[in-house]
Design a protein around this motif. Structure first.
Motif, PDB file in Angstrom:
ATOM      1  N   PHE A 134       0.851  -1.180   0.000  1.00  0.00           N
ATOM      2  CA  PHE A 134       0.000   0.000   0.000  1.00  0.00           C
ATOM      3  C   PHE A 134       0.893   1.239   0.000  1.00  0.00           C
ATOM      4  N   PRO A 135       0.679   2.200  -0.904  1.00  0.00           N
ATOM      5  CA  PRO A 135       1.556   3.378  -0.974  1.00  0.00           C
ATOM      6  C   PRO A 135       1.300   4.353   0.174  1.00  0.00           C
ATOM      7  N   LEU A 136       2.178   4.376   1.150  1.00  0.00           N
ATOM      8  CA  LEU A 136       2.039   5.242   2.318  1.00  0.00           C
ATOM      9  C   LEU A 136       2.811   6.548   2.103  1.00  0.00           C
ATOM     10  N   PRO A 137       2.297   7.682   2.589  1.00  0.00           N
ATOM     11  CA  PRO A 137       2.890   8.992   2.281  1.00  0.00           C
ATOM     12  C   PRO A 137       3.972   9.424   3.272  1.00  0.00           C
ATOM     13  N   PHE A 138       4.933   8.547   3.577  1.00  0.00           N
ATOM     14  CA  PHE A 138       5.855   8.815   4.677  1.00  0.00           C
ATOM     15  C   PHE A 138       7.319   8.975   4.261  1.00  0.00           C
ATOM     16  N   ARG A 139       7.630   8.950   2.973  1.00  0.00           N
ATOM     17  CA  ARG A 139       9.041   8.946   2.562  1.00  0.00           C
ATOM     18  C   ARG A 139       9.781  10.217   2.994  1.00  0.00           C
ATOM     19  N   SER A 140       9.080  11.331   3.104  1.00  0.00           N
ATOM     20  CA  SER A 140       9.742  12.593   3.454  1.00  0.00           C
ATOM     21  C   SER A 140       9.854  12.806   4.967  1.00  0.00           C
ATOM     22  N   ILE A 141       9.270  11.918   5.770  1.00  0.00           N
ATOM     23  CA  ILE A 141       9.381  12.066   7.230  1.00  0.00           C
ATOM     24  C   ILE A 141      10.669  11.363   7.655  1.00  0.00           C
ATOM     25  N   LYS A 142      11.789  12.007   7.376  1.00  0.00           N
ATOM     26  CA  LYS A 142      13.095  11.372   7.561  1.00  0.00           C
ATOM     27  C   LYS A 142      13.997  12.109   8.532  1.00  0.00           C
ATOM     28  N   ASN A 143      13.537  13.229   9.069  1.00  0.00           N
ATOM     29  CA  ASN A 143      14.380  13.995   9.986  1.00  0.00           C
ATOM     30  C   ASN A 143      13.991  13.819  11.453  1.00  0.00           C
ATOM     31  N   ASN A 144      12.957  13.028  11.702  1.00  0.00           N
ATOM     32  CA  ASN A 144      12.604  12.745  13.090  1.00  0.00           C
ATOM     33  C   ASN A 144      13.315  11.474  13.554  1.00  0.00           C
ATOM     34  N   LYS A 145      13.335  11.232  14.841  1.00  0.00           N
ATOM     35  CA  LYS A 145      13.902  10.010  15.408  1.00  0.00           C
ATOM     36  C   LYS A 145      13.014   9.536  16.547  1.00  0.00           C
ATOM     37  N   ARG A 146      12.657   8.251  16.496  1.00  0.00           N
ATOM     38  CA  ARG A 146      11.839   7.676  17.570  1.00  0.00           C
ATOM     39  C   ARG A 146      12.493   6.400  18.075  1.00  0.00           C
ATOM     40  N   SER A 147      12.496   6.279  19.394  1.00  0.00           N
ATOM     41  CA  SER A 147      12.983   5.056  20.022  1.00  0.00           C
ATOM     42  C   SER A 147      11.873   4.014  20.040  1.00  0.00           C
ATOM     43  N   VAL A 171       5.468  12.839   0.373  1.00  0.00           N
ATOM     44  CA  VAL A 171       4.566  13.935   0.713  1.00  0.00           C
ATOM     45  C   VAL A 171       5.266  14.853   1.720  1.00  0.00           C
ATOM     46  N   PRO A 172       5.351  16.159   1.465  1.00  0.00           N
ATOM     47  CA  PRO A 172       6.056  17.076   2.370  1.00  0.00           C
ATOM     48  C   PRO A 172       5.470  17.062   3.782  1.00  0.00           C
ATOM     49  N   VAL A 173       6.345  17.266   4.756  1.00  0.00           N
ATOM     50  CA  VAL A 173       5.923  17.222   6.160  1.00  0.00           C
ATOM     51  C   VAL A 173       4.896  18.299   6.454  1.00  0.00           C
ATOM     52  N   TRP A 174       5.029  19.472   5.808  1.00  0.00           N
ATOM     53  CA  TRP A 174       4.088  20.558   6.100  1.00  0.00           C
ATOM     54  C   TRP A 174       2.653  20.170   5.743  1.00  0.00           C
TER      55      TRP A 174
END
Length: 299
Positions: free
Chosen positions: A177-190, A245-248
């Protein structure tokens, strides 16, 4: 070997912990949330039985965290049930009480979170506010009574049998399924795999340095949302179908729909500094994040 009273043994973490401790030779006395919620006489009967009264430790996993609860229900599950179990452990002279709390008592922030990070309860949902109330009750009990307490603040836990949002996302990735998350790359989660978590809890059962500590735990390998989805695709041998998809766009959509809190969890950071934990207990997460993702992908 240890004799363990385990509350919440039928839940996702509880099932894994029960098996892990049994494999290590511990005797497990299980009690469910419904049994803790029952009449006081029934709970007293459980704790006063010949088998349970000689326990070395109580591990309290029962809690409300992942879905919405009324204020009354959140307080009852996280605070009142914790008090009931802890008070009986103190009365019987059980030497240690381990409480599984949540790293979600911290708000998302760009810097790595440590035990010195200031917590603002006013921005937290009722489940996390009540977790903090339970933590404070446990700490005060340790000061007043001869019992060692260990509070573990855990991030999202995953592994075989995981449910909720993690399982949903893993399933969508597996179906390409094509999820719109490729640009969410500057966050970090444990994150923490249930295999690392149960190993850590076992260490906390009798490690002298764990006494009266609040400890952060994770895999020690933090991921962005984009990296998380890419790893889900890799372990399932599927193509990474995420869209840039841009984070904004997520921020605007969150405001329009009134879902800012959900969006912040998706695009924000919650990165735990576990150096204190590793140094204090001489512990390293024994399993890789890939190991946990592979098992979480099992049907």
């Amino acid at each position: 070997m240890s004799k363990v009273i385990l509350s919440g043994s039928t839940g996702f973490i509880g099932q894994h912990l029960n098996k892990h401790l049994e494999d290590k030779g511990s005797s497990i006395y299980s009690i469910s949330r419904s049994e803790i919620s029952a009449a006081e006489e029934q709970l007293d009967s459980f704790f006063n039985s010949d088998h349970h009264a000689d326990a070395d430790v109580v591990i309290h996993l029962v809690g409300a965290a992942h879905r919405q609860f009324t204020d009354a229900d959140a307080n009852f599950i996280n605070v009142e049930l914790t008090k009931k179990v802890l008070d009986r452990a103190i009365r019987l002279g059980i030497p240690r009480f381990i409480f599984l709390s949540s790293a979600n008592v911290y708000a998302e922030c760009d810097e790595a979170i440590s035990l010195d990070t200031v917590i603002d309860p006013s921005v937290l949902p009722n489940t996390m506010q009540s977790k903090l109330v339970a933590e404070e009750y446990i700490k005060q009990a340790a000061l007043k009574h001869a019992i060692d307490v260990v509070i573990i603040r855990s991030p999202l836990v995953y592994g075989e049998g995981v449910k909720a949002n993690f399982a949903t996302m893993m399933n969508l990735v597996g179906k390409k399924f094509p999820l719109p998350f490729r640009s969410i790359k500057n966050n970090k989660r444990s994150l923490v795999s249930v295999y690392n978590l149960v190993d850590f809890i076992q260490i906390c059962i009798d490690h002298s340095a764990a006494a009266n500590q609040t400890l952060l735990v994770s895999d020690g390998n933090d991921l962005s949302t984009a990296e998380m989805v890419a790893l889900m695709a890799e372990v399932q041998q599927k193509p990474n179908m995420t869209l840039p998809v841009p984070v904004w766009c997520f921020r605007i959509l969150g405001k329009i729909l009134g879902k800012q809190a959900i969006v912040e969890r998706l695009i924000g950071s919650l990165q735990l500094d576990i150096e204190h934990t590793k140094t204090t207990l001489n512990w390293q997460p024994p399993y890789s994040i890939e190991h946990g993702f592979k098992l979480a992908a099992k049907k």
